[in-house]
Design a protein around this motif. Structure first.
Motif, PDB file in Angstrom:
ATOM      1  N   TRP A   1      31.982  33.781  31.103  1.00  0.00           N
ATOM      2  CA  TRP A   1      31.055  34.904  30.959  1.00  0.00           C
ATOM      3  C   TRP A   1      31.140  35.440  29.535  1.00  0.00           C
ATOM      4  O   TRP A   1      31.571  36.564  29.307  1.00  0.00           O
ATOM      5  N   GLN A   2      30.693  34.652  28.582  1.00  0.00           N
ATOM      6  CA  GLN A   2      30.869  35.009  27.182  1.00  0.00           C
ATOM      7  C   GLN A   2      30.027  36.207  26.750  1.00  0.00           C
ATOM      8  O   GLN A   2      30.317  36.839  25.756  1.00  0.00           O
ATOM      9  N   TRP A   3      28.980  36.539  27.505  1.00  0.00           N
ATOM     10  CA  TRP A   3      28.144  37.697  27.155  1.00  0.00           C
ATOM     11  C   TRP A   3      28.576  38.939  27.905  1.00  0.00           C
ATOM     12  O   TRP A   3      27.934  39.957  27.827  1.00  0.00           O
ATOM     13  N   GLY A   4      29.625  38.867  28.668  1.00  0.00           N
ATOM     14  CA  GLY A   4      30.097  39.970  29.491  1.00  0.00           C
ATOM     15  C   GLY A   4      30.143  39.528  30.940  1.00  0.00           C
ATOM     16  O   GLY A   4      29.937  38.367  31.263  1.00  0.00           O
TER      17      GLY A   4
ATOM     18  N   GLU B   1      37.386  36.301  39.306  1.00  0.00           N
ATOM     19  CA  GLU B   1      37.701  34.899  39.030  1.00  0.00           C
ATOM     20  C   GLU B   1      38.043  34.167  40.324  1.00  0.00           C
ATOM     21  O   GLU B   1      37.622  33.026  40.523  1.00  0.00           O
ATOM     22  N   ASN B   2      38.792  34.830  41.201  1.00  0.00           N
ATOM     23  CA  ASN B   2      39.137  34.215  42.491  1.00  0.00           C
ATOM     24  C   ASN B   2      37.904  34.039  43.370  1.00  0.00           C
ATOM     25  O   ASN B   2      37.754  33.016  44.046  1.00  0.00           O
ATOM     26  N   GLN B   3      37.016  35.026  43.383  1.00  0.00           N
ATOM     27  CA  GLN B   3      35.823  34.967  44.227  1.00  0.00           C
ATOM     28  C   GLN B   3      34.829  33.919  43.747  1.00  0.00           C
ATOM     29  O   GLN B   3      34.216  33.226  44.556  1.00  0.00           O
ATOM     30  N   THR B   4      34.635  33.841  42.441  1.00  0.00           N
ATOM     31  CA  THR B   4      33.599  32.966  41.896  1.00  0.00           C
ATOM     32  C   THR B   4      34.128  31.600  41.471  1.00  0.00           C
ATOM     33  O   THR B   4      33.339  30.674  41.306  1.00  0.00           O
ATOM     34  N   GLY B   5      35.418  31.499  41.252  1.00  0.00           N
ATOM     35  CA  GLY B   5      35.984  30.250  40.762  1.00  0.00           C
ATOM     36  C   GLY B   5      35.748  30.028  39.276  1.00  0.00           C
ATOM     37  O   GLY B   5      36.014  28.961  38.752  1.00  0.00           O
TER      38      GLY B   5
END
Length: 84
Positions: free
Chosen positions: A53-56, A43-47
């Motif tokens: 990411w509802q499909w995984g 979450e920190n890396q991608t923002g």
């Protein structure tokens, strides 16, 4: 679990916790803290929040995070199939 099955899981575009646990062969109590830390780091890396990411979780992000070499699993799966 066979290398073929692990390779099949790693070939999916998205993975869930249960998929990665199977690939790594780690029991839930030991794996859950690793998963939680990975989620925070991603979450920190991608923002993006996990809900995005509802499909995984994208498999490429997981493999990069845990330094998993998909090509190695593919080679092992081919060898395993040839030996069978």
């Amino acid at each position: 679990m066979t290398y073929l099955r692990k390779f099949q899981l790693l070939s999916k575009p998205y993975m869930h916790m249960s998929d990665l646990r199977q690939v790594l062969g780690v029991a839930y109590p030991k794996f859950k803290p690793l998963w939680d830390q990975m989620i925070k780091d991603l979450e920190n890396q991608t923002g993006k929040k996990l809900g995005a990411w509802q499909w995984g979780i994208p498999t490429n992000l997981i493999c990069d995070y845990f330094n998993i070499d998909i090509d190695r699993y593919q080679e092992l799966a081919k060898k395993e199939k040839a030996d069978a």
